[in-house]
Design an enzyme around this catalytic site. Structure first.
Site, short mmCIF file in Angstrom:
data_model
loop_
_atom_site.label_atom_id
_atom_site.label_comp_id
_atom_site.label_asym_id
_atom_site.label_seq_id
_atom_site.Cartn_x
_atom_site.Cartn_y
_atom_site.Cartn_z
N SER A 294 0.82 -1.21 0.00
CA SER A 294 0.00 0.00 0.00
C SER A 294 0.86 1.26 0.00
O SER A 294 1.60 1.51 -0.94
CB SER A 294 -0.94 -0.05 1.22
OG SER A 294 -1.91 0.96 1.14
N ASP A 305 10.88 4.76 -9.76
CA ASP A 305 10.53 5.36 -11.05
C ASP A 305 11.35 6.60 -11.35
O ASP A 305 11.63 6.90 -12.52
CB ASP A 305 9.05 5.70 -11.08
CG ASP A 305 8.16 4.47 -11.28
OD1 ASP A 305 8.72 3.37 -11.38
OD2 ASP A 305 6.93 4.62 -11.33
N LYS A 319 -0.55 -4.07 -3.64
CA LYS A 319 -1.84 -3.44 -3.31
C LYS A 319 -1.88 -2.07 -3.96
O LYS A 319 -1.21 -1.14 -3.51
CB LYS A 319 -2.04 -3.32 -1.81
CG LYS A 319 -3.36 -2.64 -1.44
CD LYS A 319 -3.49 -2.48 0.06
CE LYS A 319 -4.80 -1.80 0.43
NZ LYS A 319 -4.87 -0.40 -0.04
#
Length: 535
Positions: A294, A305, A319
């Site tokens: 999460s 990223d 999740k």
């Protein structure tokens, strides 16, 4: 009591039917089909309550039926009973009022794992290994851990009377301890692993996590940190805004952190880093595993990223759903999935939950596979800022995979019997550890062997055979050192002793060369962006 529970049944069922149709003060009108279904449902509740062969309450019928309804949606939409809702709100706070002790059940007894430094319990001299036998004259032997903790907590300034049994003392100790504000820290461990490497572990995200991380980073910098190891293993998530606040401290200004998208207009949101925090400006490695979920995956995904750190460990839980908590009648609540989140590269990392059993047990794996393995479609491949391939569809895939080895069977057995903890508590009464360089030598291992045999926890042959295996002997020594340190110096010293033999941490330390190269490339990208002419 009949009428209120029937009203609650109707209101909750309507909320589930509308899938979040309550937005602010706007309520969607029920269709004729919905009204018809609700009539059937209320009739069913009445018949079950009035005609079932045993006594059953409206509350039990309503709450269990709600759980069944929500299972048709997704694994993370959940009904929160008044007790569960109150507990959730308590967990999200940065402080609570209590004594300042970590407790657990050891051999069926409520045992102090460690007092928290600077709290009422610490000032009163409570020690690791103390057994709390009564709370306000009520024996603890019949209490579960949640009930005991609830009784120990209370309003600030009030007192709680306890009796404790301590190894080495003949009679119980009676204490009246005044409750005070206790920090509910999510940055559990922060220390220097070596002269240049800072270590920071975040357990979850509550109201104070962003501030805690900022303070921890400043503390490590003041101690000479030149590179950071961020540990997100077993971090199950928490508050989205706090994950964003932490990411803001590690990403360049303007970098996207996360995007959420759902059915309603207000579920489309974008969050980006600001310039409120100074640039970290040093190599970073992030540790993750299948317990990372999460909000922790949002943080790890943004770091990966944007190429500001390397991810090491095992694939995360997967999740990618956002829950909004709505307050319902009678102190209840519902955590309703209202959107999906996407990492800056566009990844949706939600695992498939067609089978709830596989989802919760990870029986089908978490899908975190690279295209080279031939099991992931190219549509799940995305690119970082520097053009590195990252993958969606099943958690965050580490840049460097590293598994933790299995704990030897004999050591697992001793852990399950609390042998290391109990022995350290007993020995520390007469042989306290005072030096942080201390290591258990042959004499300590011999006393431990005798102690195990005296308590029929293992035979002499079993112990001798186990100590004859280098890996098992080293593991036993490490856990003994950790528990002696817990008694002498506290829970963080215990953790450091265990972490010293953590192979994932060792692999993360080896990865800092690659993390330095990644940071240099990231800086080059930033410089080129500054030089590019504006159109």
């Amino acid at each position: 009591m009949r009428k209120p529970w029937r009203i609650l049944a109707i209101s909750l069922f309507a909320l589930c039917l509308m899938l979040g149709g309550v937005v602010g003060d706007r309520v969607l009108a029920l269709t004729d089909d919905a009204r018809q279904v609700l009539r059937v449902y209320t009739e069913l509740v009445t018949v079950a309550h009035d005609r079932y062969g045993s006594e059953v309450s409206f509350r039990d019928i309503v709450f269990s039926s709600i759980d069944g309804m929500l299972r048709t949606l997704d694994p993370h939409t959940s009904f929160l009973s008044p007790t569960a809702y109150a507990n959730m709100r308590d967990r999200q706070k940065s402080t609570f009022f209590g004594l300042g002790i970590l407790v657990g059940m050891r051999n069926g007894q409520l045992t102090v794992i460690t007092p928290i430094e600077g709290t009422p319990a610490s000032r009163m001299g409570i020690q690791a290994g103390d057994i709390i036998i009564t709370i306000e004259d009520e024996p603890t032997e019949s209490m579960n851990i949640d009930e005991a903790v609830r009784r120990l907590k209370g309003p600030k300034g009030t007192q709680v009377r306890i009796q404790i049994v301590r190894p080495g003392l003949d009679d119980p100790l009676e204490m009246s301890i005044t409750r005070d504000e206790i920090p509910q820290n999510t940055v559990r461990y922060v220390y220097m692993i070596d002269d240049t490497t800072g270590y920071l572990a975040i357990s979850d995200f509550n109201r104070g996590t962003g501030r805690e991380v900022a303070d921890a980073v400043e503390k490590l910098k003041s101690q000479g940190m030149q590179r950071l190891l961020l540990d997100l293993r077993f971090n199950g998530g928490g508050l989205l805004d706090q994950a964003i606040e932490v990411a803001d401290q590690f990403l360049p200004a303007g970098a996207e952190i996360v995007v959420t998208r759902g059915r309603t207009r207000d579920s489309f949101q974008e969050f980006a880093a600001t310039d409120r925090h100074p640039e970290l400006g040093m190599p970073m490695v992030v540790l993750v595993n299948n317990g990372t979920a999460s909000a922790a995956e949002i943080l790890a995904g943004a770091i990966q990223d944007h190429d500001v750190g390397l991810i090491v460990g095992t694939p995360t839980w997967g999740k990618g759903l956002v829950q909004t908590v709505y307050t319902l009648s009678y102190g209840a609540g519902i955590a309703l999935t209202t959107a999906k989140y996407f990492t800056p590269s566009g990844r949706l990392i939600q695992r498939d939950f067609t089978s709830w059993f596989d989802y919760h047990t990870q029986g089908n794996g978490n899908g975190a596979l690279s295209p080279a393995e031939g099991k992931r479609p190219r549509s799940d491949v995305f690119l970082t800022d520097l053009g590195r391939e990252v993958y969606g569809g099943g958690g965050i895939t580490p840049d460097i995979e590293s598994e933790l080895p299995e704990i030897p069977g004999f050591v697992q057995y001793l852990l399950s019997r609390n042998s290391f903890f109990d022995f350290a508590v007993a020995e520390s009464a007469g042989h306290p550890v005072e030096d942080r360089e201390w290591q258990p030598d042959d004499r300590v291992l011999a006393r431990f062997s005798e102690w195990l045999a005296e308590r029929d926890l293992a035979t002499g042959d079993e112990i001798e055979r186990a100590l004859g295996e280098p890996d098992v002997r080293a593991s036993i020594a490490r856990y003994l050192r950790a528990e002696f340190f817990n008694s002498a110096f506290g829970i963080e010293a215990r953790y450091q002793a265990i972490a010293a033999g953590d192979r994932q941490i060792q692999r993360a330390l080896e990865a800092f060369g690659e993390a330095s190269e990644l940071l240099a490339r990231r800086r080059g990208l930033d410089e080129r962006s500054k030089e590019a002419p504006a159109a």
